[in-house]
Write a protein that holds these residues in place. Structure first.
Motif, mmCIF file in Angstrom:
data_model
loop_
_atom_site.group_PDB
_atom_site.id
_atom_site.type_symbol
_atom_site.label_atom_id
_atom_site.label_comp_id
_atom_site.label_asym_id
_atom_site.label_seq_id
_atom_site.Cartn_x
_atom_site.Cartn_y
_atom_site.Cartn_z
ATOM 1 N N UNK A 19 0.948 -1.206 0.063
ATOM 2 C CA UNK A 19 -0.135 -0.025 0.004
ATOM 3 C C UNK A 19 0.885 1.319 -0.223
ATOM 4 N N UNK A 20 1.870 1.398 0.906
ATOM 5 C CA UNK A 20 2.576 2.704 0.812
ATOM 6 C C UNK A 20 3.702 2.596 -0.413
ATOM 7 N N UNK A 21 3.731 1.851 -1.229
ATOM 8 C CA UNK A 21 4.643 1.768 -2.179
ATOM 9 C C UNK A 21 4.080 1.995 -3.565
ATOM 10 N N UNK A 22 4.993 2.696 -4.528
ATOM 11 C CA UNK A 22 4.314 2.990 -5.707
ATOM 12 C C UNK A 22 4.490 1.929 -6.644
ATOM 13 N N UNK A 23 4.083 1.931 -7.962
ATOM 14 C CA UNK A 23 4.215 0.838 -8.771
ATOM 15 C C UNK A 23 5.352 0.339 -8.986
ATOM 16 N N UNK A 24 6.585 1.024 -8.959
ATOM 17 C CA UNK A 24 8.019 0.328 -9.091
ATOM 18 C C UNK A 24 8.336 -0.413 -7.790
ATOM 19 N N UNK A 25 7.613 -0.208 -6.652
ATOM 20 C CA UNK A 25 8.068 -0.955 -5.539
ATOM 21 C C UNK A 25 7.370 -2.324 -5.657
ATOM 22 N N UNK B 101 10.843 -2.867 3.569
ATOM 23 C CA UNK B 101 9.840 -2.373 2.662
ATOM 24 C C UNK B 101 10.036 -0.775 2.912
ATOM 25 N N UNK B 102 10.330 -0.347 4.166
ATOM 26 C CA UNK B 102 10.382 1.059 4.494
ATOM 27 C C UNK B 102 11.579 1.634 3.815
#
Length: 227
Positions: free
Chosen positions: A60-66, A220-221
């Protein structure tokens, strides 16, 4: 021969060959492989539900690249969690109590997130070393402090996982030793210690799962700052 409490953290060997690789591979054999059938069994359904819920929460906090890291993160989560839980069984070895193994997992993954940030958005990645609006006199000091904190991140990942699991295993061994010693002398006190040991075991099961989640969550952070 009296054994030390820390002997449980020694890597097991068979005819001089270390078995830590077997301890790392064995948990992966316990998880069922997906089949071509429309319906799976309850274990497969539970595994799929857990993977989907965990990755959804993590991405959820990551954009599409993540999102490209989703398979790696869920695999790492399942590996660490299964190793931690299996290590609570009697006469087993927990590879994640070894700082060398945890740093071996943390260092390359942390370095990968940093290199991704430097390749895709070098200005933003370097901008994390200097907060906006910093006074001119504090710029060199803050850059040094932020650089040190950046390089401490993988060390914190490995030490956190090692310290929590090592402390839990030592507490369980100390309490179990107290139960065996007190049982013939003071049965009532031994039963009370056994109840505490049971509660401590439940706590360690929760810690084994939470620490695996925290390891992947912090990773992930770090990734979120670089994508």
């Amino acid at each position: 021969m009296n054994l030390s409490f820390f002997d449980q953290f020694m890597s097991p060997t068979l005819m001089g060959v270390s078995l830590i690789l077997m301890a790392l591979i064995f948990p992966l054999l316990l998880f069922p492989n997906p089949t071509n059938k429309w319906l799976g069994n309850r274990l497969s359904s539970l595994q799929l539900w857990f993977s989907h819920s965990f990755i959804k929460q993590l991405m959820i906090p990551l954009n599409i690249n993540g999102h490209k890291w989703s398979l790696l993160l869920i695999s790492l989560m399942i590996l660490i969690m299964s190793i931690n839980l299996l290590g609570l069984l009697p006469y087993t070895f927990t590879p994640t109590t070894q700082l060398s193994l945890n740093l071996g997992l943390a260092m390359p993954l942390w370095l990968a997130t940093v290199l991704v940030g430097l390749r895709n958005q070098p200005t933003t990645a370097l901008g994390h070393l200097l907060p906006e609006g910093t006074p001119t006199l504090l710029i060199p000091i803050l850059i040094i402090i932020e650089t040190i904190s950046l390089f401490i991140q993988p060390l914190a990942l490995g030490v956190r996982l090692t310290a929590n699991l090592t402390a839990g295993h030592l507490l369980i061994q100390l309490m179990s030793t107290a139960v065996f010693v007190l049982l013939p002398l003071m049965p009532t006190t031994a039963m009370l210690a056994m109840m505490i040991l049971f509660l401590l075991t439940l706590l360690e099961i929760a810690v084994a799962m939470i620490q695996a989640f925290v390891f992947v969550l912090l990773l992930s952070l770090y990734l979120q700052e670089n994508v």
